[in-house]
Design a protein around this motif. Sequence first.
Motif, PDB file in Angstrom:
ATOM      1  N   UNK A 288       0.836  -1.210   0.000  1.00 12.53           N
ATOM      2  CA  UNK A 288       0.000   0.000   0.000  1.00 12.53           C
ATOM      3  C   UNK A 288       0.866   1.252   0.000  1.00 12.53           C
ATOM      4  N   UNK A 289       1.843   1.299   0.894  1.00  9.90           N
ATOM      5  CA  UNK A 289       2.698   2.481   0.979  1.00  9.90           C
ATOM      6  C   UNK A 289       3.510   2.720  -0.271  1.00  9.90           C
ATOM      7  N   UNK A 290       4.173   1.678  -0.757  1.00  9.16           N
ATOM      8  CA  UNK A 290       5.045   1.823  -1.928  1.00  9.16           C
ATOM      9  C   UNK A 290       4.232   2.119  -3.181  1.00  9.16           C
ATOM     10  N   UNK A 291       3.001   1.615  -3.256  1.00  7.51           N
ATOM     11  CA  UNK A 291       2.143   1.915  -4.410  1.00  7.51           C
ATOM     12  C   UNK A 291       1.855   3.412  -4.504  1.00  7.51           C
ATOM     13  N   UNK A 292       1.800   4.067  -3.359  1.00  4.63           N
ATOM     14  CA  UNK A 292       1.539   5.511  -3.334  1.00  4.63           C
ATOM     15  C   UNK A 292       2.790   6.317  -3.633  1.00  4.63           C
ATOM     16  N   UNK A 293       3.897   5.965  -3.004  1.00  9.13           N
ATOM     17  CA  UNK A 293       5.166   6.677  -3.182  1.00  9.13           C
ATOM     18  C   UNK A 293       6.280   5.842  -2.573  1.00  9.13           C
ATOM     19  N   UNK A 294       7.448   5.876  -3.200  1.00  8.73           N
ATOM     20  CA  UNK A 294       8.582   5.092  -2.703  1.00  8.73           C
ATOM     21  C   UNK A 294       8.926   5.446  -1.254  1.00  8.73           C
ATOM     22  N   UNK A 295       8.764   6.698  -0.888  1.00  9.93           N
ATOM     23  CA  UNK A 295       9.101   7.143   0.465  1.00  9.93           C
ATOM     24  C   UNK A 295       8.174   6.548   1.527  1.00  9.93           C
ATOM     25  N   UNK A 296       7.039   5.969   1.127  1.00  9.02           N
ATOM     26  CA  UNK A 296       6.075   5.423   2.086  1.00  9.02           C
ATOM     27  C   UNK A 296       6.237   3.926   2.319  1.00  9.02           C
ATOM     28  N   UNK A 297       7.312   3.337   1.813  1.00  9.58           N
ATOM     29  CA  UNK A 297       7.487   1.893   1.939  1.00  9.58           C
ATOM     30  C   UNK A 297       8.082   1.467   3.277  1.00  9.58           C
ATOM     31  N   UNK A 298       8.648   2.394   4.034  1.00 10.02           N
ATOM     32  CA  UNK A 298       9.387   2.066   5.253  1.00 10.02           C
ATOM     33  C   UNK A 298       8.635   1.301   6.322  1.00 10.02           C
ATOM     34  N   UNK A 299       7.445   1.742   6.739  1.00 12.88           N
ATOM     35  CA  UNK A 299       6.760   1.016   7.820  1.00 12.88           C
ATOM     36  C   UNK A 299       6.481  -0.447   7.490  1.00 12.88           C
ATOM     37  N   UNK A 300       5.986  -0.707   6.295  1.00 15.52           N
ATOM     38  CA  UNK A 300       5.713  -2.090   5.907  1.00 15.52           C
ATOM     39  C   UNK A 300       6.979  -2.913   5.828  1.00 15.52           C
ATOM     40  N   UNK A 301       8.040  -2.303   5.313  1.00 14.32           N
ATOM     41  CA  UNK A 301       9.324  -3.003   5.235  1.00 14.32           C
ATOM     42  C   UNK A 301       9.802  -3.372   6.635  1.00 14.32           C
ATOM     43  N   UNK A 302       9.689  -2.446   7.564  1.00 13.53           N
ATOM     44  CA  UNK A 302      10.144  -2.707   8.933  1.00 13.53           C
ATOM     45  C   UNK A 302       9.339  -3.838   9.575  1.00 13.53           C
ATOM     46  N   UNK A 303       8.026  -3.828   9.404  1.00 12.93           N
ATOM     47  CA  UNK A 303       7.173  -4.873   9.991  1.00 12.93           C
ATOM     48  C   UNK A 303       7.582  -6.242   9.477  1.00 12.93           C
ATOM     49  N   UNK A 304       7.682  -6.373   8.156  1.00  8.19           N
ATOM     50  CA  UNK A 304       8.002  -7.692   7.592  1.00  8.19           C
ATOM     51  C   UNK A 304       9.434  -8.107   7.913  1.00  8.19           C
ATOM     52  N   UNK A 305      10.360  -7.153   7.962  1.00  3.66           N
ATOM     53  CA  UNK A 305      11.752  -7.493   8.279  1.00  3.66           C
ATOM     54  C   UNK A 305      11.868  -7.990   9.716  1.00  3.66           C
ATOM     55  N   UNK A 306      11.203  -7.331  10.638  1.00  2.00           N
ATOM     56  CA  UNK A 306      11.245  -7.758  12.042  1.00  2.00           C
ATOM     57  C   UNK A 306      10.645  -9.154  12.189  1.00  2.00           C
ATOM     58  N   UNK A 307       9.531  -9.400  11.503  1.00  2.00           N
ATOM     59  CA  UNK A 307       8.903 -10.725  11.569  1.00  2.00           C
ATOM     60  C   UNK A 307       9.829 -11.794  10.993  1.00  2.00           C
ATOM     61  N   UNK A 308      10.430 -11.523   9.840  1.00  2.00           N
ATOM     62  CA  UNK A 308      11.334 -12.501   9.219  1.00  2.00           C
ATOM     63  C   UNK A 308      12.555 -12.754  10.094  1.00  2.00           C
TER      64      UNK A 308
END
Length: 128
Positions: A92-112
Motif C-alpha cells: 500500500x505504501x510503496x504503491x503511493x510513493x517510494x518514500x512510504x514503503x518504510x513502515x511495511x518493510x520494517x514490519x516484515x523485516x522484524x517478523x522474518x
Amino acid sequence: MYHLTALVTLLALAFYFFTCINVSRSRTRTGVKVPAMSGHPDFERAFRIQMNTLEWMPIFLPSLWLFAIYISDAIAAGIGAVWIVGRIVYFIGYSQAAAKRGPGFAIQAIAAIALWAGALWAAVSRVV
C-alpha cells in the motif's frame, strides 16, 4: 502437524501471486511493454514491490518452517501472519510513493528476523 504454518505459507504465496498480477495490470495501465523493466514510475514501483517480495521469500519461508518444526506451529503462523501484514502495508505504501514503503518493510523485516533467529536458536540449542 503444521496446518497453521501451511495456511500461512499458502497465504504468502497468494500474496506473491497478487503482486505478479499487479505488475501485469500496471504494464497495461502505464503502457510499459514487455520486455521493458522501466518507463513509468507507477510500473516501476509495482515491479519493485513484486521483486522485493520475491527477494524476501527465501528468507521468510525456510525460517517460517524451521521455526514451526523446532518451536511451535501456532507461534510460527502468528509471526508469519505479521510478515504478510507487513508485506500488505509495504504494498500500500510503496504503491503511493517510494518514500512510504518504510513502515511495511520494517514490519516484515522484524517478523522474518524473529523467525530466523528463533529457528537458529532452536537448531543450535539442539546441537550443543
